[in-house]
Each structure stands twice: as structure tokens, then as C-alpha cells.
Design a protein around this motif. Structure first.
Motif, short mmCIF file in Angstrom:
data_model
loop_
_atom_site.label_atom_id
_atom_site.label_comp_id
_atom_site.label_asym_id
_atom_site.label_seq_id
_atom_site.Cartn_x
_atom_site.Cartn_y
_atom_site.Cartn_z
N SER A 76 17.40 10.91 2.02
CA SER A 76 15.93 10.89 1.94
C SER A 76 15.52 9.43 1.86
CB SER A 76 15.46 11.58 0.67
OG SER A 76 15.40 12.95 0.85
N ILE A 77 14.49 9.05 2.57
CA ILE A 77 14.16 7.62 2.56
C ILE A 77 12.73 7.35 2.11
CG2 ILE A 77 15.83 7.02 4.34
CD1 ILE A 77 13.32 6.75 6.22
N ILE A 78 12.56 6.14 1.58
CA ILE A 78 11.23 5.62 1.31
C ILE A 78 11.07 4.47 2.29
CG2 ILE A 78 9.75 4.47 -0.39
CD1 ILE A 78 12.58 6.17 -1.82
N ASP A 79 10.14 4.63 3.21
CA ASP A 79 10.04 3.68 4.32
C ASP A 79 8.94 2.67 4.08
OD1 ASP A 79 10.03 2.34 6.67
OD2 ASP A 79 9.41 4.03 7.92
N ARG A 80 9.33 1.45 3.75
CA ARG A 80 8.37 0.34 3.69
C ARG A 80 8.93 -0.74 4.61
NH1 ARG A 80 6.48 3.86 1.01
NH2 ARG A 80 5.79 3.81 -1.15
N SER A 81 9.19 -0.37 5.84
CA SER A 81 9.91 -1.26 6.75
C SER A 81 9.35 -2.67 6.69
CB SER A 81 9.77 -0.75 8.18
OG SER A 81 10.47 0.46 8.29
N PRO A 82 10.20 -3.70 6.67
CA PRO A 82 11.65 -3.61 6.77
C PRO A 82 12.37 -3.17 5.48
CG PRO A 82 10.99 -5.89 6.49
CD PRO A 82 9.72 -5.10 6.58
N LEU A 107 6.58 4.35 -7.17
CA LEU A 107 6.88 3.08 -7.82
C LEU A 107 6.87 1.90 -6.87
CD1 LEU A 107 9.91 4.04 -10.09
CD2 LEU A 107 7.57 3.60 -10.79
N ILE A 108 7.01 2.19 -5.60
CA ILE A 108 7.16 1.11 -4.63
C ILE A 108 5.87 0.98 -3.83
CG2 ILE A 108 8.54 0.25 -2.70
CD1 ILE A 108 10.85 1.94 -3.72
N PRO A 109 5.09 -0.06 -4.10
CA PRO A 109 3.79 -0.18 -3.44
C PRO A 109 3.92 -0.18 -1.93
CG PRO A 109 4.07 -1.87 -5.11
CD PRO A 109 5.38 -1.16 -5.00
N ALA A 110 2.87 0.33 -1.30
CA ALA A 110 2.88 0.45 0.16
C ALA A 110 3.02 -0.92 0.82
CB ALA A 110 1.60 1.14 0.62
N GLY A 111 2.62 -1.99 0.12
CA GLY A 111 2.65 -3.32 0.74
C GLY A 111 4.02 -4.00 0.72
N PHE A 136 -0.31 -7.27 -1.60
CA PHE A 136 -0.62 -5.86 -1.86
C PHE A 136 -2.10 -5.56 -1.67
CE2 PHE A 136 3.17 -5.84 -4.97
CZ PHE A 136 4.04 -5.69 -3.90
N SER A 137 -2.96 -6.56 -2.00
CA SER A 137 -4.39 -6.27 -1.87
C SER A 137 -4.90 -6.65 -0.48
CB SER A 137 -5.18 -6.97 -2.98
OG SER A 137 -4.95 -8.36 -2.94
N GLY A 138 -3.97 -6.92 0.45
CA GLY A 138 -4.36 -7.10 1.85
C GLY A 138 -4.74 -8.51 2.23
N HIS A 139 -4.51 -9.49 1.33
CA HIS A 139 -4.88 -10.88 1.64
C HIS A 139 -3.64 -11.66 2.07
CE1 HIS A 139 -8.19 -9.54 -1.01
NE2 HIS A 139 -8.91 -10.27 -0.20
N ASP A 140 -3.09 -11.32 3.21
CA ASP A 140 -1.85 -11.96 3.64
C ASP A 140 -2.03 -13.46 3.88
OD1 ASP A 140 -1.54 -9.15 3.92
OD2 ASP A 140 0.24 -9.51 5.13
N GLU A 141 -3.19 -13.81 4.41
CA GLU A 141 -3.41 -15.23 4.71
C GLU A 141 -3.43 -16.05 3.42
OE1 GLU A 141 -6.87 -17.12 7.19
OE2 GLU A 141 -6.01 -15.35 8.19
N GLU A 142 -4.17 -15.53 2.41
CA GLU A 142 -4.20 -16.22 1.11
C GLU A 142 -2.80 -16.31 0.52
OE1 GLU A 142 -6.89 -14.86 -1.94
OE2 GLU A 142 -8.42 -14.57 -0.40
N ALA A 143 -2.02 -15.26 0.70
CA ALA A 143 -0.65 -15.26 0.16
C ALA A 143 0.15 -16.39 0.80
CB ALA A 143 0.02 -13.92 0.43
N THR A 167 -4.12 5.90 -11.28
CA THR A 167 -3.57 5.73 -9.92
C THR A 167 -2.25 4.94 -10.02
OG1 THR A 167 -4.73 3.66 -9.60
CG2 THR A 167 -5.85 5.65 -8.85
N PHE A 168 -1.45 5.05 -8.95
CA PHE A 168 -0.18 4.30 -8.91
C PHE A 168 -0.44 2.81 -9.08
CE2 PHE A 168 1.47 7.74 -5.85
CZ PHE A 168 1.90 8.51 -6.91
N ARG A 169 -1.46 2.35 -8.40
CA ARG A 169 -1.73 0.91 -8.45
C ARG A 169 -2.15 0.48 -9.85
NH1 ARG A 169 -4.22 -3.38 -4.46
NH2 ARG A 169 -3.08 -2.12 -2.97
#
Ligand code: SAH
Length: 474
Positions: free
Chosen positions: A115-121, A146-150, A192-199, A233-235
């Protein structure tokens, strides 16, 4: 361990699946995700398999299995509903040393599919060695929370910066510390909050000046829901467990507070009615100051931060001062109390709309649009209305609502102290006089309240009122 865990590269490799039912479909979905070259042998196909074939995603042979099918494969999955054919396929595969999986017959398998949890990669795999796929799925769903979608995007970021970090820190020890801080700090949260550029920018800054204590902290404005910790919520839970400082007020239930990091600093900021421990402006400034010291600050609010929670004011200051923040919604008291007491807020037969208003008294009155609130076919929910209840009952009737209109008071909804009182606009004050509900209490007015008796499902345990094990301390 009965099986050696590996992740296999099957990109563009020829993989054979025999069988075209639901189980084959699930396995093929995984094979396609891993970019395998799928050859499917089966007289019949499920709807989805037919679609994938028509899209050219797999090579379908519409017939029964023939021994030659196995030649030159890198992987074989036998998923027919005939145990004999499955066994035959497995024997051929074993003879040719081709990894083979036989559905529901672990003794014939040279590999099993976890069974997998897919957060590729990032991929986490769970196996019970074939003992219980259901248990594997159960564990998987626990991990899922436990494993955030991001995490997938976070892994991509690590990949992008990997070489540069390696060049920057020659000692592996320093490198590890750096990555620890990145993965548990502001960079990860930005992703995780969608700010990849800031990261990315933050990574650049950290690499340019790795005195990590210079890093700016962050504020998490988190809705803790109405009281039952299961409604987080999970978050919310993840941020609660990572914050260095917790700033909380009276409405946050104790069991929820106990789920924050125990070594975090806890700051209590009020508020009881007319007895504010800390003024709102001071709270706003406190949050900004703590974050600027590099701390991860959890501002925990009852219910939802944006519904009568002053969440807007708190982040306004943060935005003005350039402090990063994120806001996590919570289940607001109206939703929590309504469901836990069995009162649907809308219902096709009774109410086509619902209005949330504050019943807070200012100078002995409520500045509300009573004409609107007195309209039929709606539900009106009053937050902070217990003290002002006489005004609510009086004004609604004065604006045309019948005295028999049902009303419900829900005390400490969703918690083990929940109590529900129902009555009418005419007689509810007598009940309050007699029963003396405790705050926080939510008020619901409308015909939907008539459904309560039939739809109630949640029972607070008896005697919890006595309090020895009371989970809530408002
Ligand atoms: N932000 C919060 C509301 C804060 S105002 C939310 O979204 O729920 C505070 C009021 O909320 C209280 O006076 C009460 O009316 C209501 N309230 C909050 N939690 C409650 C609970 N567990 N049971 C009943 N009412 C609650």
C-alpha cells in the motif's frame, strides 16, 4: 522479514498483466504511474481499462493467456479469476526468473505490491508481508494524515538545492543541521502553503547567510474547532506540534491545548467577558514580535479564525509588518454545535438560508438588522448571545416572528459537557433561569430546531458535569 523492500525502476520496461478486472485495473494504474510499458492480456476489460486502451496508454491483447506472452518481460502480474491459470503463469515466470505477483496468492509471489502513500517523488510503502492487505491499508491511511500533501514539492526543492548545499557545507554534520532546519522550519512551511517561490528565496538567503538564528519566524493562525479534538484538521495538528510558542485564549479546549508541543512556551491572552487579559492590539503586536525573533508562533483560536474570531485583525498587523503567516480554517461553532445536537442548519422543508450573527451586547442592546432576521424560511445562529438572550427573544417577536418559533441553546457543543436546551421564543428564558447554561453557548433560531429530537445522535457522557474528568475548562 519475509520480503526485501525495494523500489523498482520499470520506466519504459515491458510489464505483463494477465486479467482485465478491477484488481488488474488497480495494479495497472500503478504500473502506468511508474511509466511502465504495459501489455495486458484478457478477453474482457473494465470500463477504465477500455478507456486507457483507447487512449493508447496500454497494449491490449483481447484473448486468453498463451505461454509466449511471458517472453522478454521485466515484471508479470497474474490477476485472472482462475487460480489454475494464475499458478501456471507464476510457474513460467519463476522458471525464467521474472519477478511475478499473483493476486491473493502470496505463496506464489516473488514480489508483493505494498500500500503506498504517494507524494511523488516521495513514496512511502507499507507491507504486511501479504498477511493482511486490509491492515496495510489501515496503516497507510494513518500515515496519509501525517504526511502533508506538499512533501512531493518539498522533495523537489531539496533536489534543486542539493548540490549547492553540498558545495556550501563541507562537513556532513553541518549539512545535516542545515537540512534539519530547512525541513522543519520556514522553508518547508512556505512550500506547504503553496509559496514555492518564497521558499526558494528563503533558501537563497539561508545559503548566503547561514547564521540560522537570523531566520524570520512565522505565525500560524489556527482554528481549533469547537472543542472535540477529533474535529481538528490534519494541518492544524501538524502546526500545533511544531510551533515554538502557543498563544491561546479561553475558548480553546484543554485537550486540544495538550496536543501542542509540551516544551513550547504557552502564553495565555484572555479573554473572559469584559475582562480582557490582553488587549487586541497588544496581542497583534505580540504575535509580530515573537515571529521576528525567529519563532514559529501558533495563534490558536476557538472555532474558525475568520468567524467572529478577529483573525482578520490579527493578520492585518502581520501583513503590515512583513511577517509570514498562514491561516488554517477550523470548524466553526455553528457547524459543530448544529451537527452534534442534530439540528441541520438548512433543510429543504424548513430553511433555505442560514445567517450567523453576533449576539454580543453593547450598551445593553444589539445593533442588528432585525427586519432581515425576522424573515421566514431561514435559520439564524447567534454567537455570544447568552447574556443578550432576552433582547434576542424580544426583538425577534417585535419584528413579527411568532412566539412559538423554536429556539435551541447549545452549551459547550461537541465536548463532553454538551447540553442542549430547546424551547420557543416565548418560554426559553424560563429554561435558562432554571438550568443556567454555561458559556460558551450557541443559539439557533428556526424551524429546523424541531428536527433535533429525531436527529440527535451525540450523547455527552452522564456525570461529566461534575467535572472531575472534565476535559474543558472555559
Ligand atoms: N471563532 C469562533 C467564535 C468565537 S465567538 C467560531 O468560529 O466558533 C465566541 C462564541 O462562539 C461563544 O460565545 C459561543 O456563542 C460560540 N461558541 C464557540 N465554541 C462553542 C461551543 N463549543 N459550544 C457552543 N458555543 C460555542
Amino acid at each position: 522479514m519475509d520480503f526485501f523492500p525495494i523500489f523498482l525502476n520499470i520506466r519504459n520496461k515491458s510489464c505483463l498483466v494477465v486479467g482485465g478486472g478491477a484488481v488488474a485495473e488497480r495494479k495497472i494504474a500503478l504500473l502506468l504511474k511508474s511509466a511502465a510499458d504495459v501489455v495486458l492480456v484478457s478477453p474482457e476489460l473494465t470500463h477504465d481499462l477500455t478507456t486507457w486502451r483507447d487512449m493508447g496508454r496500454l497494449n491490449h491483447q483481447a484473448r486468453g493467456f498463451q505461454d509466449e506472452d511471458i517472453n522478454d518481460r521485466h515484471l508479470v502480474i497474474a490477476a485472472t479469476d482462475n487460480a489454475e491459470i494464475n499458478r501456471h503463469i507464476a510457474e513460467l515466470a519463476h522458471a525464467k526468473r521474472i519477478p511475478v505477483n499473483v493476486v491473493d496468492q502470496p505463496e506464489l509471489c516473488s514480489f508483493i505490491v505494498p500500500s503506498i502513500i504517494d507524494r511523488s517523488p516521495v513514496v512511502a510503502a507499507v507491507s504486511t508481508g501479504g498477511a493482511s492487505p486490509v491492515l496495510a491499508r489501515l496503516i497507510r491511511s494513518r500515515l496519509e494524515s501525517l504526511i502533508p500533501a506538499g512533501y512531493g514539492r518539498l522533495a523537489d526543492l531539496c533536489n534543486r538545492f542539493r548540490q549547492r548545499v553540498k558545495d556550501h557545507f563541507s562537513k556532513p554534520e553541518d549539512r545535516r543541521l542545515f537540512w534539519d532546519r530547512v525541513l522543519e522550519g520556514g522553508v518547508a512551511e512556505r512550500v506547504f502553503s503553496g509559496h514555492d517561490e518564497e521558499a526558494d528565496q528563503l533558501m537563497e538567503r539561508l545559503l548566503a547567510d547561514p547564521r540560522l538564528d537570523q531566520e524570520m519566524g512565522e505565525v500560524y493562525l489556527v482554528g481549533a474547532g469547537p472543542g472535540d479534538p477529533d474535529l481538528l484538521t490534519f494541518r492544524a495538528l501538524r502546526l500545533m506540534q511544531q510551533a515554538d510558542v502557543v498563544v491561546y485564549d479561553r475558548l480553546v479546549a484543554k485537550p486540544i491545548l495538550e496536543m501542542t508541543r509540551h516544551d513550547a512556551e504557552h502564553v495565555y491572552v484572555g479573554k473572559e467577558r469584559d475582562k480582557h487579559a490582553m488587549r487586541q492590539e497588544e496581542i497583534n503586536k505580540l504575535l509580530a514580535r515573537l515571529a521576528k525573533q525567529g519563532k514559529r508562533v501558533l495563534r490558536l483560536k476557538g472555532g474558525d479564525p475568520f468567524i467572529f474570531g478577529r483573525g482578520g485583525e490579527e493578520i492585518d498587523t502581520l501583513a503590515a509588518e512583513g511577517v509570514p503567516f498562514q491561516v488554517i480554517p477550523g470548524i466553526t461553532a455553528a457547524a459543530g454545535c448544529a451537527t452534534y445536537s442534530g439540528i441541520p442548519l438548512t433543510h429543504r422543508d424548513y430553511a433555505q438560508s442560514v445567517t450567523f450573527v453576533t449576539g454580543h451586547l453593547k450598551d445593553g442592546s444589539m445593533n442588528l438588522n432585525w427586519d432581515m432576521l425576522a424573515q421566514p424560511n431561514q435559520t439564524v445562529v447567534f454567537y455570544m448571545g447568552l447574556v443578550g438572550l432576552p433582547v434576542i427573544c424580544r426583538e425577534l417577536q417585535a419584528h413579527g416572528v411568532a412566539g412559538e418559533m423554536p429556539i435551541a441553546l447549545i452549551q459547550q457543543g461537541t465536548t463532553h459537557m454538551q447540553r442542549v436546551f430547546t424551547g420557543t421564543l416565548e418560554n426559553i428564558l424560563e429554561t435558562v433561569e432554571r438550568e443556567r447554561p454555561k458559556p460558551p453557548t450557541l443559539i439557533i433560531v428556526g424551524h429546523v430546531v424541531e428536527l433535533q429530537e429525531k436527529l440527535a445522535w451525540f450523547e455527552a457522557p452522564p456525570h461529566s458535569e461534575q467535572g472531575a474528568t472534565s476535559p474543558v475548562d472555559f
